[in-house]
Structure formats: structure tokens, C-alpha cells
Write a protein that holds these residues in place. Structure first.
Motif, PDB file in Angstrom:
ATOM      1  N   ILE A   4      31.133   7.580  -5.673  1.00  0.00           N
ATOM      2  CA  ILE A   4      32.433   6.966  -5.905  1.00  0.00           C
ATOM      3  C   ILE A   4      33.499   7.990  -5.528  1.00  0.00           C
ATOM      4  CG2 ILE A   4      33.945   5.838  -7.577  1.00  0.00           C
ATOM      5  CD1 ILE A   4      31.342   5.202  -9.188  1.00  0.00           C
ATOM      6  N   GLU A   5      34.257   7.657  -4.502  1.00  0.00           N
ATOM      7  CA  GLU A   5      35.257   8.570  -3.963  1.00  0.00           C
ATOM      8  C   GLU A   5      36.373   7.767  -3.328  1.00  0.00           C
ATOM      9  OE1 GLU A   5      32.851  10.714  -1.161  1.00  0.00           O
ATOM     10  OE2 GLU A   5      33.045   9.163   0.363  1.00  0.00           O
ATOM     11  N   ILE A   6      37.471   8.446  -3.043  1.00  0.00           N
ATOM     12  CA  ILE A   6      38.577   7.813  -2.341  1.00  0.00           C
ATOM     13  C   ILE A   6      39.036   8.761  -1.244  1.00  0.00           C
ATOM     14  CG2 ILE A   6      40.910   6.868  -2.495  1.00  0.00           C
ATOM     15  CD1 ILE A   6      40.375   6.254  -5.443  1.00  0.00           C
ATOM     16  N   LEU A   7      39.212   8.206  -0.050  1.00  0.00           N
ATOM     17  CA  LEU A   7      39.747   8.950   1.084  1.00  0.00           C
ATOM     18  C   LEU A   7      41.216   8.576   1.224  1.00  0.00           C
ATOM     19  CD1 LEU A   7      39.020  10.853   3.473  1.00  0.00           C
ATOM     20  CD2 LEU A   7      38.677   8.788   4.840  1.00  0.00           C
ATOM     21  N   PHE A   8      42.078   9.590   1.162  1.00  0.00           N
ATOM     22  CA  PHE A   8      43.523   9.388   1.237  1.00  0.00           C
ATOM     23  C   PHE A   8      44.091   9.968   2.523  1.00  0.00           C
ATOM     24  CE2 PHE A   8      42.702   9.747  -3.360  1.00  0.00           C
ATOM     25  CZ  PHE A   8      43.365   8.634  -3.858  1.00  0.00           C
ATOM     26  N   PHE A 136      42.771  14.768   6.032  1.00  0.00           N
ATOM     27  CA  PHE A 136      42.602  13.811   4.942  1.00  0.00           C
ATOM     28  C   PHE A 136      42.338  14.555   3.652  1.00  0.00           C
ATOM     29  CE2 PHE A 136      41.060  12.024   8.882  1.00  0.00           C
ATOM     30  CZ  PHE A 136      41.745  10.824   8.955  1.00  0.00           C
ATOM     31  N   LEU A 137      42.486  13.839   2.549  1.00  0.00           N
ATOM     32  CA  LEU A 137      42.113  14.351   1.241  1.00  0.00           C
ATOM     33  C   LEU A 137      41.116  13.368   0.655  1.00  0.00           C
ATOM     34  CD1 LEU A 137      42.894  16.660  -0.777  1.00  0.00           C
ATOM     35  CD2 LEU A 137      44.213  14.912  -1.960  1.00  0.00           C
ATOM     36  N   GLU A 138      39.933  13.875   0.312  1.00  0.00           N
ATOM     37  CA  GLU A 138      38.898  13.040  -0.286  1.00  0.00           C
ATOM     38  C   GLU A 138      38.625  13.555  -1.694  1.00  0.00           C
ATOM     39  OE1 GLU A 138      35.246  11.408   1.896  1.00  0.00           O
ATOM     40  OE2 GLU A 138      34.472  13.141   0.792  1.00  0.00           O
ATOM     41  N   ILE A 139      38.657  12.647  -2.652  1.00  0.00           N
ATOM     42  CA  ILE A 139      38.377  12.998  -4.039  1.00  0.00           C
ATOM     43  C   ILE A 139      37.170  12.195  -4.485  1.00  0.00           C
ATOM     44  CG2 ILE A 139      39.254  13.081  -6.392  1.00  0.00           C
ATOM     45  CD1 ILE A 139      42.097  13.133  -5.169  1.00  0.00           C
ATOM     46  N   GLU A 140      36.139  12.920  -4.920  1.00  0.00           N
ATOM     47  CA  GLU A 140      34.883  12.288  -5.336  1.00  0.00           C
ATOM     48  C   GLU A 140      34.598  12.593  -6.797  1.00  0.00           C
ATOM     49  OE1 GLU A 140      30.086  12.412  -4.323  1.00  0.00           O
ATOM     50  OE2 GLU A 140      31.505  13.291  -2.904  1.00  0.00           O
ATOM     51  N   ALA A 141      34.221  11.572  -7.535  1.00  0.00           N
ATOM     52  CA  ALA A 141      33.810  11.760  -8.922  1.00  0.00           C
ATOM     53  C   ALA A 141      32.495  12.529  -8.945  1.00  0.00           C
ATOM     54  CB  ALA A 141      33.654  10.410  -9.619  1.00  0.00           C
ATOM     55  N   LEU A 142      32.447  13.593  -9.733  1.00  0.00           N
ATOM     56  CA  LEU A 142      31.233  14.401  -9.816  1.00  0.00           C
ATOM     57  C   LEU A 142      30.196  13.795 -10.752  1.00  0.00           C
ATOM     58  CD1 LEU A 142      32.697  18.010  -9.929  1.00  0.00           C
ATOM     59  CD2 LEU A 142      31.453  16.930  -8.056  1.00  0.00           C
ATOM     60  N   HIS A 143      30.658  12.987 -11.678  1.00  0.00           N
ATOM     61  CA  HIS A 143      29.761  12.399 -12.665  1.00  0.00           C
ATOM     62  C   HIS A 143      29.885  10.889 -12.613  1.00  0.00           C
ATOM     63  CE1 HIS A 143      29.673  16.502 -14.068  1.00  0.00           C
ATOM     64  NE2 HIS A 143      30.986  16.467 -14.176  1.00  0.00           N
ATOM     65  N   VAL A 168      49.535  13.408  -1.296  1.00  0.00           N
ATOM     66  CA  VAL A 168      48.598  12.294  -1.188  1.00  0.00           C
ATOM     67  C   VAL A 168      49.308  11.040  -0.710  1.00  0.00           C
ATOM     68  CG1 VAL A 168      46.982  10.830  -2.456  1.00  0.00           C
ATOM     69  CG2 VAL A 168      47.151  13.252  -3.003  1.00  0.00           C
ATOM     70  N   GLY A 169      48.754  10.444   0.343  1.00  0.00           N
ATOM     71  CA  GLY A 169      49.257   9.173   0.850  1.00  0.00           C
ATOM     72  C   GLY A 169      48.440   8.022   0.305  1.00  0.00           C
ATOM     73  N   LYS A 170      48.365   6.956   1.070  1.00  0.00           N
ATOM     74  CA  LYS A 170      47.639   5.765   0.611  1.00  0.00           C
ATOM     75  C   LYS A 170      46.132   5.928   0.816  1.00  0.00           C
ATOM     76  CE  LYS A 170      47.738   3.286   4.939  1.00  0.00           C
ATOM     77  NZ  LYS A 170      47.801   2.042   5.618  1.00  0.00           N
ATOM     78  N   SER A 174      38.501   3.052   4.095  1.00  0.00           N
ATOM     79  CA  SER A 174      37.513   3.193   5.168  1.00  0.00           C
ATOM     80  C   SER A 174      36.957   4.601   5.091  1.00  0.00           C
ATOM     81  CB  SER A 174      38.150   3.009   6.544  1.00  0.00           C
ATOM     82  OG  SER A 174      38.327   1.667   6.854  1.00  0.00           O
ATOM     83  N   GLY A 175      35.783   4.758   5.646  1.00  0.00           N
ATOM     84  CA  GLY A 175      35.215   6.087   5.782  1.00  0.00           C
ATOM     85  C   GLY A 175      35.569   6.665   7.135  1.00  0.00           C
ATOM     86  N   LYS A 176      35.305   7.937   7.299  1.00  0.00           N
ATOM     87  CA  LYS A 176      35.608   8.589   8.571  1.00  0.00           C
ATOM     88  C   LYS A 176      34.830   7.990   9.742  1.00  0.00           C
ATOM     89  CE  LYS A 176      34.992  12.350   6.227  1.00  0.00           C
ATOM     90  NZ  LYS A 176      35.165  11.963   4.835  1.00  0.00           N
TER      91      LYS A 176
END
Length: 188
Positions: A4-8, A136-143, A168-170, A174-176
Motif C-alpha cells: 500500500i503506497e502512493i506515488l505523488f 516523484f515522491l512515493e510513500i509506502e506503508a511499512l506495516h 507534494v503534488g497530486k 498510476s505506477g511508473k
């Protein structure tokens, strides 16, 4: 395992973003090369009519290690929610490439990426410089708290990202690999 992550989008240059992230534990910079493969007999391993990859197979080189990964993406009304990710280390990436060739898999896209990695107790933050795409900035939940839905975990990531300020933008939703394939389609 659920990823579970978000690419911004990144709304600043790379140096300003690094400055904003310096309050977090810096884990270093890693160069990665991801090779995504498609199977000509499985149409769901290509971009679909919505420009999405439903499933994908990837070989990754990260430093002196290599990994094989299979991802199954989950969407809700066209919005990416999470993926099931199955990954294991491989001893010799060249042998895996040869095996994929013999199996008839085709290289779909290659992503070269420099990742500046940061960590909090809850998140891995990757400031990424992707060749041919940008930053880009990607934030992924570690747990992965199984008591929470993927949407609830993503909501927590949004709250965290909002506190990072204007870097951080929108969400790209999508993935890379999709972004690079979409760009490639526009050029052709």
C-alpha cells in the motif's frame, strides 16, 4: 503481501525536496533497474483500455542484489487501491532473463531509477529520479494492519503527505511502468 503506497507528483526541485525530508531517518541512495515483462498469451499483463497494468512480472536489480516480483493490482472504479506483491531474491538476474526469454516473455518496459530513501516508524519515503519521466515522491506503508482497509491506510498516507508541505503534488494513480508506457504510446 499487500503493498500500500502512493506515488505523488513532486512540486519542487529535488534539492528542495531533500531539504524538506531531512527531518526523517535517511537510509541512503540506491540505484534500481526494473525490467517489466509481459506474456503474449496473457493480455492482462499489458496496458488495458484504461492504460492500467492489472498484473505484471518484474526483475529488479538493486545494488548487488536481484529480485523477481509478481504484482496483482487492485482497482476500485479506476482508482488504484493496492497490489498483492510476491517477491523473492534471485541469485543470478542474467539467468532469470534467459529463463524469461525461453518462456516467451517479452520485455515491456525498463525503468532506471535513483531512489533517495527516508524512513519513519510507519512509512518508507522514496524521493525518486526516474530516467525519462522525472522526479516523484512515493510513500509506502511499512506495516499492513489487517484490521484496516487499504483505503484507510491510504488515507493515513495522505494525512502524512499533507504535512510535508508544498513539495507534494497530486496522487498520480498510476505506477511508473504505466506512466512510462503511456508516455511511450504518446510518442509513437
Amino acid at each position: 503481501m499487500r503493498e500500500i503506497e502512493i506515488l505523488f507528483e513532486l512540486h519542487t526541485d529535488i534539492e528542495q525536496a531533500k531539504s524538506a525530508l531531512k527531518k526523517f531517518h535517511y537510509k541512503g541512495t540506491k540505484q534500481t533497474k526494473d525490467i517489466y515483462y509481459a506474456d503474449p498469451l496473457r493480455k492482462h499483463m499489458y496496458l488495458n483500455e484504461d492504460d492500467r497494468l492489472v498484473e505484471c512480472c518484474r526483475l529488479r536489480e538493486k545494488g548487488d542484489k536481484a529480485y523477481i516480483t509478481y504484482k496483482i493490482n487492485h482497482y476500485d472504479n479506476g482508482i488504484w487501491i493496492f497490489c498483492d506483491e510476491y517477491e523473492t531474491e534471485v541469485k543470478d538476474i542474467k539467468v532469470m532473463e534467459k529463463i524469461f526469454e525461453y518462456l516467451g516473455l517479452e520485455k515491456l518496459v525498463v525503468i532506471n531509477n535513483v531512489k533517495h530513501l527516508y524512513e519513519t516508524p510507519d512509512y518508507e519515503i522514496a524521493l525518486e529520479e526516474v530516467t525519462g519521466l522525472g522526479c516523484f515522491l512515493e510513500i509506502e506503508a511499512l506495516h499492513d494492519d489487517k484490521n484496516l482497509s487499504a483505503e484507510e491506510i491510504k488515507s493515513e498516507i495522505y494525512k502524512f503527505a499533507k504535512n510535508l508541505g508544498p513539495i507534494v503534488g497530486k496522487e498520480l494513480n498510476s505506477g511508473k511502468p504505466e506512466l512510462l508506457l503511456q508516455k511511450k504510446r504518446q510518442i509513437e
